[in-house]
Design a protein around this motif. Structure first.
Motif, PDB file in Angstrom:
ATOM      1  N   LEU A 176      26.036  -6.284  11.376  1.00 39.83           N
ATOM      2  CA  LEU A 176      24.503  -6.050  11.083  1.00 39.83           C
ATOM      3  C   LEU A 176      24.109  -6.157   9.716  1.00 39.83           C
ATOM      4  N   GLN A 177      24.956  -5.277   8.854  1.00 37.29           N
ATOM      5  CA  GLN A 177      24.914  -5.387   7.131  1.00 37.29           C
ATOM      6  C   GLN A 177      25.043  -6.951   6.607  1.00 37.29           C
ATOM      7  N   ASN A 178      25.894  -7.842   7.247  1.00 36.37           N
ATOM      8  CA  ASN A 178      25.990  -9.226   6.890  1.00 36.37           C
ATOM      9  C   ASN A 178      24.497  -9.661   7.109  1.00 36.37           C
ATOM     10  N   GLU A 179      24.086  -9.550   8.437  1.00 40.25           N
ATOM     11  CA  GLU A 179      22.740 -10.175   8.757  1.00 40.25           C
ATOM     12  C   GLU A 179      21.426  -9.844   7.903  1.00 40.25           C
ATOM     13  N   ILE A 180      21.472  -8.289   7.634  1.00 39.42           N
ATOM     14  CA  ILE A 180      20.489  -7.879   6.981  1.00 39.42           C
ATOM     15  C   ILE A 180      20.689  -8.370   5.176  1.00 39.42           C
ATOM     16  N   TYR A 181      22.024  -8.425   4.717  1.00 38.38           N
ATOM     17  CA  TYR A 181      22.227  -9.238   3.487  1.00 38.38           C
ATOM     18  C   TYR A 181      21.641 -10.434   3.335  1.00 38.38           C
ATOM     19  N   ASP A 182      21.720 -11.260   4.324  1.00 41.38           N
ATOM     20  CA  ASP A 182      21.330 -12.618   4.264  1.00 41.38           C
ATOM     21  C   ASP A 182      20.003 -12.522   4.184  1.00 41.38           C
ATOM     22  N   LYS A 183      19.220 -11.533   4.871  1.00 41.28           N
ATOM     23  CA  LYS A 183      17.742 -11.365   4.903  1.00 41.28           C
ATOM     24  C   LYS A 183      17.317 -12.687   5.900  1.00 41.28           C
TER      25      LYS A 183
END
Length: 478
Positions: A176-183
């Motif tokens: 989830l953090q990776n997905e949010i970081y990639d916007k």
């Protein structure tokens, strides 16, 4: 798709370029009779797709068992096509034994109890397909479903899955953090937050709504998902704030419904209408404003008149509030109507506990629906009014099976400060029953708050507040 195969008394060789009349001269070695008695009056179905026999251009696929085997080409991910060379098998067969068990437990043992309707359950129709989609699975969402199932089994005493619960939760958070970081958030990311992998309700609600604003809105599926997500986040925010005296210390979220939401329709996830939850939110806001003033001084005459008029308007709204059944739930009409009216009565109890009794005291109408009008005001003294409301609520709960949807009414009855021992035992027994069925953190915490409220009243302990929980944050009472 399913194709019906016509029954034939025999099979024809592939070498036959043209089907000839079944004469003795033409049959020869080309024909082998098979018994058809066992197939009489029965249909035979073949489940297949055009991908099994050719690509999009119509070219026949190369029949190579190694190329199309389950080992050489995993069932998950892009580019997967069913093949007659590989058994279709169980849809969870490509997962490990532990994942297979946990996913099956979520589908069979958890998700069905998240909705009051057998015909509409977004946890099965929306959330689970997002996580397990063969063509494009959402790994963080799948991992949080695995974590939920493992944690529920752990809470029920099966310690074999304790480690799995933490591992899958960490995987979900990392993804989830990776997905949010990639916007580039997807509906699966919002659903992952919906299923509770964040440490607090405030982060949980705010983060989910922020992600929803970034989702593409062009598809019908996106709109259906958005309706579900908005309901989830807004309902949890509204109902959670009823558990604390001053929810203004907790950062709030934008709790407005969608423009096309029917505020009178009973939602089968929450057991009441959006309109009722809107009224409950007004009670919380008015009580918070009043409580803030009274912490420093008494209300002025003008302020008292304003608050009294506002609470009387809310009382009138609750007495005549329409709640109608959704079109897909008429086979469960009696059950849903009982739950919705129970929560309306609970809202009346919440109103009177937070803002006092009405200036023109009325007997609460026990049964309202769209076509019924409540009786006129009946004079009744304040103390019996609360006692009578609690009795009506408990009588309704007695008729209903244990379910998390009863959590909010039970929480309210447990916090109104009554001394009736039978009522106390009833509330605690029902909370224990709900916890036995679904050992949710919200149920455990609500039960602890009620037990503390009973002990505090018995020893006349000065709690230093008027209402609710002393703990941090808010309890999910939706």
């Amino acid at each position: 798709m399913a194709y019906e195969l016509p029954l034939s008394p025999g099979t024809w060789s592939k070498r036959s370029s043209k089907i000839k009349p079944p004469t003795k001269l033409d049959l020869g070695r080309e024909y082998q009779a098979v018994p058809i008695d066992q197939y009489a009056d029965r249909w035979i179905f073949l489940n297949t797709t055009y991908w099994d026999f050719g690509d999009t251009s119509g070219t026949e696929r190369e029949r190579n068992p190694l190329k199309h085997s389950a080992i050489a080409q995993p069932i998950s991910g892009q580019g997967y096509h069913p093949s007659p060379d590989r058994p279709l098998g169980h849809p969870l067969a490509h997962y490990s034994a532990v994942e297979n068990l946990l996913i099956d437990y979520f589908i069979r043992g958890i998700a069905p109890f998240c909705s009051l309707s057998q015909n509409y359950n977004p946890y099965l129709s929306l959330v689970t397909p997002l996580a397990l989609n063969i063509q494009q699975p959402h790994e963080p969402l799948r991992n949080i479903l695995l974590a939920i199932a493992a944690n529920q089994l752990r809470l029920q005493g099966d310690c074999r899955y304790e480690r799995a619960a933490y591992i899958y939760k960490q995987k979900a958070l990392h993804g989830l953090q990776n997905e949010i970081y990639d916007k580039k958030p997807s509906p699966g990311a919002v659903a992952t937050i919906t299923d509770g992998c964040t440490p607090s309700w405030t982060t949980h609600l705010r983060g989910g709504l922020q992600l929803m604003a970034l989702l593409p809105q062009q598809s019908c599926e996106s709109q259906i998902l958005k309706k579900f997500f908005v309901l989830y986040f807004v309902a949890h925010d509204i109902m959670g704030r009823t558990g604390v005296e001053d929810p203004s210390t907790v950062e709030r979220v934008d709790n407005s419904w969608l423009e096309d939401d029917d505020l009178e329709e009973i939602d089968v996830l929450m057991g009441c209408s959006r309109g009722l939850m809107t009224v409950i939110n007004k009670i919380s806001e008015l009580a918070t404003e009043r409580s803030k003033i009274m912490k420093t001084r008494q209300l002025t005459s003008s302020e008292s008149s304003t608050f009294n008029a506002a609470r009387d308007d809310i009382e009138h709204t609750l007495q005549y509030l329409p709640q109608k059944l959704p079109p897909y739930a008429h086979h469960q009409s009696q059950y849903l109507a009982e739950v919705a009216d129970l929560k309306r009565l609970a809202a009346l109890l919440y109103l009177r506990e937070r803002l006092g009794n009405p200036n023109v005291r009325t007997q609460p109408n026990p049964s309202l629906n769209r076509n019924q009008i409540a009786p006129g005001p009946v004079e009744i003294s304040p103390a019996p009014c609360k006692t009578h409301l609690v009795k009506m609520i408990i009588d309704k709960i007695r008729k209903l099976p244990d379910s998390p949807t009863l959590l909010w009414p039970l929480y309210l009855v447990g916090n109104v400060g009554l001394d009736d021992e039978e009522h106390r035992r009833f509330v605690l027994d029902r909370l224990a029953g709900i916890q036995k069925i679904r050992n949710l953190g919200s149920v455990r915490r609500a039960r602890m708050v009620v037990e503390y409220a009973y002990r505090a009243k018995d020893i006349d302990y000065p709690r230093g507040k008027v209402w609710g929980d002393d703990g941090p944050g808010i309890i999910s009472l939706a």
